[in-house]
Design an enzyme around this catalytic site. Structure first.
Site, PDB file in Angstrom:
ATOM      1  N   THR A  73       2.468   9.115   2.262  1.00  0.00           N
ATOM      2  CA  THR A  73       3.300   9.563   3.482  1.00  0.00           C
ATOM      3  C   THR A  73       4.242   8.325   3.439  1.00  0.00           C
ATOM      4  O   THR A  73       5.393   8.268   3.660  1.00  0.00           O
ATOM      5  CB  THR A  73       2.712   9.823   4.863  1.00  0.00           C
ATOM      6  N   ARG A  74       3.635   7.092   3.539  1.00  0.00           N
ATOM      7  CA  ARG A  74       4.425   5.845   3.927  1.00  0.00           C
ATOM      8  C   ARG A  74       3.894   4.791   2.930  1.00  0.00           C
ATOM      9  O   ARG A  74       2.876   4.843   2.549  1.00  0.00           O
ATOM     10  CB  ARG A  74       4.124   5.407   5.477  1.00  0.00           C
ATOM     11  N   THR A  84      -2.340  10.384   4.704  1.00  0.00           N
ATOM     12  CA  THR A  84      -1.881  12.093   4.146  1.00  0.00           C
ATOM     13  C   THR A  84      -3.189  12.819   4.169  1.00  0.00           C
ATOM     14  O   THR A  84      -3.447  14.042   4.552  1.00  0.00           O
ATOM     15  CB  THR A  84      -1.041  11.871   2.972  1.00  0.00           C
ATOM     16  N   THR A  92      -3.133  27.900  22.303  1.00  0.00           N
ATOM     17  CA  THR A  92      -3.001  28.148  20.523  1.00  0.00           C
ATOM     18  C   THR A  92      -2.736  26.544  20.434  1.00  0.00           C
ATOM     19  O   THR A  92      -3.222  26.021  19.311  1.00  0.00           O
ATOM     20  CB  THR A  92      -1.796  28.893  20.230  1.00  0.00           C
ATOM     21  N   LYS A 125       3.270   0.962   2.972  1.00  0.00           N
ATOM     22  CA  LYS A 125       2.997  -0.169   3.892  1.00  0.00           C
ATOM     23  C   LYS A 125       3.073  -1.521   3.422  1.00  0.00           C
ATOM     24  O   LYS A 125       2.714  -1.346   1.969  1.00  0.00           O
ATOM     25  CB  LYS A 125       1.597   0.110   4.879  1.00  0.00           C
ATOM     26  N   ASP A 155       0.993  -1.279   0.100  1.00  0.00           N
ATOM     27  CA  ASP A 155      -0.198  -0.022   0.007  1.00  0.00           C
ATOM     28  C   ASP A 155       0.971   1.321   0.156  1.00  0.00           C
ATOM     29  O   ASP A 155       1.470   1.503   1.016  1.00  0.00           O
ATOM     30  CB  ASP A 155      -0.887   0.002   1.344  1.00  0.00           C
ATOM     31  N   VAL A 166      -6.884   4.180  -5.566  1.00  0.00           N
ATOM     32  CA  VAL A 166      -6.962   2.613  -5.611  1.00  0.00           C
ATOM     33  C   VAL A 166      -6.903   2.360  -4.087  1.00  0.00           C
ATOM     34  O   VAL A 166      -7.221   1.117  -3.771  1.00  0.00           O
ATOM     35  CB  VAL A 166      -5.948   1.819  -6.442  1.00  0.00           C
ATOM     36  N   ASP A 167      -6.327   2.920  -3.509  1.00  0.00           N
ATOM     37  CA  ASP A 167      -6.280   2.704  -1.600  1.00  0.00           C
ATOM     38  C   ASP A 167      -7.756   2.881  -1.416  1.00  0.00           C
ATOM     39  O   ASP A 167      -8.310   2.112  -0.467  1.00  0.00           O
ATOM     40  CB  ASP A 167      -5.330   3.742  -1.146  1.00  0.00           C
TER      41      ASP A 167
END
Ligand code: ADP
Ligand code: PAZ
Ligand code: K
EC number: 2.7.1.33
Length: 249
Positions: A12-13, A120, A174, A15, A8, A96-97
């Site tokens: 970002t990553r 992401t 904040t 897997k 996958d 597709v994810d």
């Protein structure tokens, strides 16, 4: 066929998991942290990839996989798969994810359900069961994920620096205001679509969550509406790839 390597590749990553081909059981899994082949990949019989991170990631994975000499299938969203039909105006346009996650969730539940990928981007997708064994993806949303949404404020507001806040019901700094606001925004989006699909179907629908921020979102989602059903599924996209592979083989 003994074992299937599923990958996958998100923005970002990347897997991955090695699955027992016959039943989809996860034998090993990990996150790629350098451009080298994890030892677990040796000995697999085939590879299935869901890549939404563009051509560069595709090329990198292709190079890494080449020495293994395995059959590699680069999955893309289609109009139908595993009893699920894809309602997107242009089916191939659907990430597709998202598609693999929905296939995984549909195969797991066989009920109308909401599928969340908190990566992401946060995606929230709605599946309606149409008949026994058949369902339709009827719509979904794309929201900037937790890192993006906080960075957008940091980059835009002069008085807001790096965020290291924590979630508060009633934020009074904040740091906490930005962190809590980001979480409220994402959880609120999920909440809205669980409510919308439940009303559309006439009963409370379950919600399956995956992705790096799913565990962060879950407590807030479970906080207020007790009658809801949330399921955390760490490897939903990877499991969806197994169903897609099985159907194609
Ligand atoms: N170890 C981690 N590394 C990077 N991001 C992480 C990690 N753990 C949780 N996250 C969060 O999860 C998000 C990435 O989730 P992930 O599912 O890997 O995304 P994608 O599928 O888009 O690559 C990040 O935005 C971050 O907020
Ligand atoms: C929405 C996404 C960027 C999410 O990807 P991720 O956060 O997992 O990196 C990905 O599903 C994608 O590139 N989708 C294509 C556009 C669409 O789904 O409409
Ligand atoms: K982009």
């Amino acid at each position: 066929m003994g074992s299937l390597l599923v990958i996958d590749a998100g923005n970002t990553r990347t897997k991955w998991a090695v699955l027992q081909y016959e039943n989809g059981a996860i034998l090993q899994h990990g996150v790629m942290d350098r451009h080298e082949v994890p030892t677990a990949w040796h000995g697999c019989d085939a590879v299935a990839v869901a890549n939404v991170a563009g051509q560069a990631r595709h090329d990198m994975l292709k190079e890494l996989l080449k020495p293994l000499g395995l059959p590699v299938r680069w999955h893309a969203s289609t109009a139908h798969a595993c009893g699920l039909s894809n309602g997107y105006t242009i089916p191939e346009q659907l990430g597709v994810d998202r598609w693999a996650a929905m296939v995984g969730a549909w195969q797991h539940y066989q009920r109308s359900c909401v599928v969340v990928n908190a990566g992401t981007a946060l995606t929230v997708d709605m599946i309606e069961k149409t008949s026994p064994g058949q369902a339709r993806f009827i719509g979904g949303i794309i929201v900037p994920g937790m890192k993006l949404i906080q960075n957008s404020i940091v980059n835009a507001a002069a008085n807001i620096g790096e965020i290291h806040g924590v979630f508060q019901d009633f934020p009074l700094s904040t740091q906490d205001a930005v962190y809590s606001g980001s979480l409220y925004a994402l959880a609120g989006a999920v909440d809205n679509l669980v409510q919308l699909l439940s009303e559309h179907c006439g009963h409370v629908v379950p919600c399956m969550l995956s992705g790096g921020d799913a565990a962060t979102l879950l407590p807030l989602l479970q906080k207020h509406v007790l009658a809801r059903e949330y399921q955390l599924e760490d490897h939903l996209v990877l499991q969806g790839l197994w169903y897609l592979e099985r159907e194609l083989s």
